[in-house]
Enzyme design. Structure first.
Site, PDB file in Angstrom:
ATOM      1  N   GLY A  45       1.033  -1.141  -0.347  1.00 40.42           N
ATOM      2  CA  GLY A  45       0.213   0.061   0.221  1.00 40.42           C
ATOM      3  C   GLY A  45       0.608   1.442   0.428  1.00 40.42           C
ATOM      4  N   GLN A  50       3.489  10.058   0.768  1.00 39.28           N
ATOM      5  CA  GLN A  50       4.568   9.104   0.865  1.00 39.28           C
ATOM      6  C   GLN A  50       5.145  10.208   0.416  1.00 39.28           C
ATOM      7  OE1 GLN A  50       2.169   5.625   2.208  1.00 39.28           O
ATOM      8  NE2 GLN A  50       4.674   5.236   3.460  1.00 39.28           N
ATOM      9  N   CYS A  92       6.212  -0.036   6.890  1.00 40.11           N
ATOM     10  CA  CYS A  92       6.166   0.972   6.140  1.00 40.11           C
ATOM     11  C   CYS A  92       6.824   1.431   5.087  1.00 40.11           C
ATOM     12  CB  CYS A  92       5.852   2.170   7.382  1.00 40.11           C
ATOM     13  SG  CYS A  92       4.831   3.671   6.082  1.00 40.11           S
ATOM     14  N   LEU A  93       7.032   1.604   3.922  1.00 40.83           N
ATOM     15  CA  LEU A  93       7.686   1.837   3.005  1.00 40.83           C
ATOM     16  C   LEU A  93       8.143   3.128   3.549  1.00 40.83           C
ATOM     17  CD1 LEU A  93       5.775   1.304  -0.179  1.00 40.83           C
ATOM     18  CD2 LEU A  93       7.865  -0.217   0.231  1.00 40.83           C
ATOM     19  N   HIS A 134      -3.690   0.994   7.568  1.00 38.72           N
ATOM     20  CA  HIS A 134      -2.597   1.884   7.889  1.00 38.72           C
ATOM     21  C   HIS A 134      -2.643   2.568   6.961  1.00 38.72           C
ATOM     22  CE1 HIS A 134       2.033   1.334   7.600  1.00 38.72           C
ATOM     23  NE2 HIS A 134       1.598   1.955   6.521  1.00 38.72           N
ATOM     24  N   GLU A 135      -3.533   2.563   5.387  1.00 41.16           N
ATOM     25  CA  GLU A 135      -3.246   3.796   5.098  1.00 41.16           C
ATOM     26  C   GLU A 135      -3.821   5.610   4.587  1.00 41.16           C
ATOM     27  OE1 GLU A 135      -0.341   3.462   2.397  1.00 41.16           O
ATOM     28  OE2 GLU A 135      -0.006   1.671   2.964  1.00 41.16           O
ATOM     29  N   HIS A 138      -2.082   6.814   7.010  1.00 47.62           N
ATOM     30  CA  HIS A 138      -0.985   8.150   6.517  1.00 47.62           C
ATOM     31  C   HIS A 138      -2.012   9.603   6.326  1.00 47.62           C
ATOM     32  CE1 HIS A 138       2.131   6.145   6.038  1.00 47.62           C
ATOM     33  NE2 HIS A 138       2.314   5.376   5.499  1.00 47.62           N
TER      34      HIS A 138
HETATM   35 NI    NI Z   1       3.038   2.762   5.662  1.00 44.99          NI
END
Ligand code: NI
Length: 167
Positions: A45, A50, A92-93, A134-135, A138
């Site tokens: 995701g 991000q 998480c990226l 999670h997304e 963000h």
């Molecule tokens: Ni993330």
């Protein structure tokens, strides 16, 4: 185009994103870039902040490696119902090399627009439910480490500082 993924503690990741007022070419390009960037980074995701865009857009693909890719594009997503509990490991990226278990809802119902502007409803559970939570977090400037207990968060800060210094 693959975009640069911002990493903790970039201040953009703490900002609240604004709703998308109209789905135009700019948004379509943003979504294309987000999907490309997510697949390139092998993430499940990605949220627009991000890559430095504070707008309420997320992309998710929880399909396994041996399965056909199944891209979910969700614009202005809202969790309209949630139930149950889960406690699974997340990464998480934007926080490379760190993972921790996070309390989430096991099942969520999410509404949002697709790229055609149609309102879709997702009944998600398991990994997909976690990815949505999670997304969407963000978009409100919340990272998964913000859900950790104060003690664990302190451990994260120490460990992450060390990981960053070691490269
Ligand atoms: Ni993330």
């Amino acid at each position: 185009m693959i975009r640069t993924i911002l990493t903790y503690p970039d201040p953009v990741l703490k900002k609240k994103s604004t709703p998308v007022p109209v789905i135009n070419d700019k948004i379509r390009e943003l979504v294309r870039d987000m999907a490309e960037t997510m697949y390139d980074a092998q993430g499940v995701g990605l949220a627009a902040p991000q890559i430095g865009v504070s707008q309420r857009v997320i992309v998710i693909d929880v399909s396994q490696k041996d399965e056909k890719p199944e891209l979910i594009v969700c614009i202005n997503p809202v969790i309209v119902h949630s139930e149950g509990e889960s406690f699974e490991e997340e990464g998480c990226l934007s926080i490379p090399k760190y993972a921790a278990n996070v309390h989430r809802h096991e099942h969520v119902v999410v509404k949002g627009l697709n790229l055609d502007g149609a309102e879709l409803t997702y009944h998600a559970e398991g990994l997909l439910a976690i990815a949505f939570q999670h997304e969407i977090d963000h978009l409100d400037g919340i990272l998964f480490v913000d859900h950790l207990s104060p003690l664990k968060r302190e451990m994260f800060r120490k460990k992450y500082r060390r990981a960053v210094e070691e490269g």
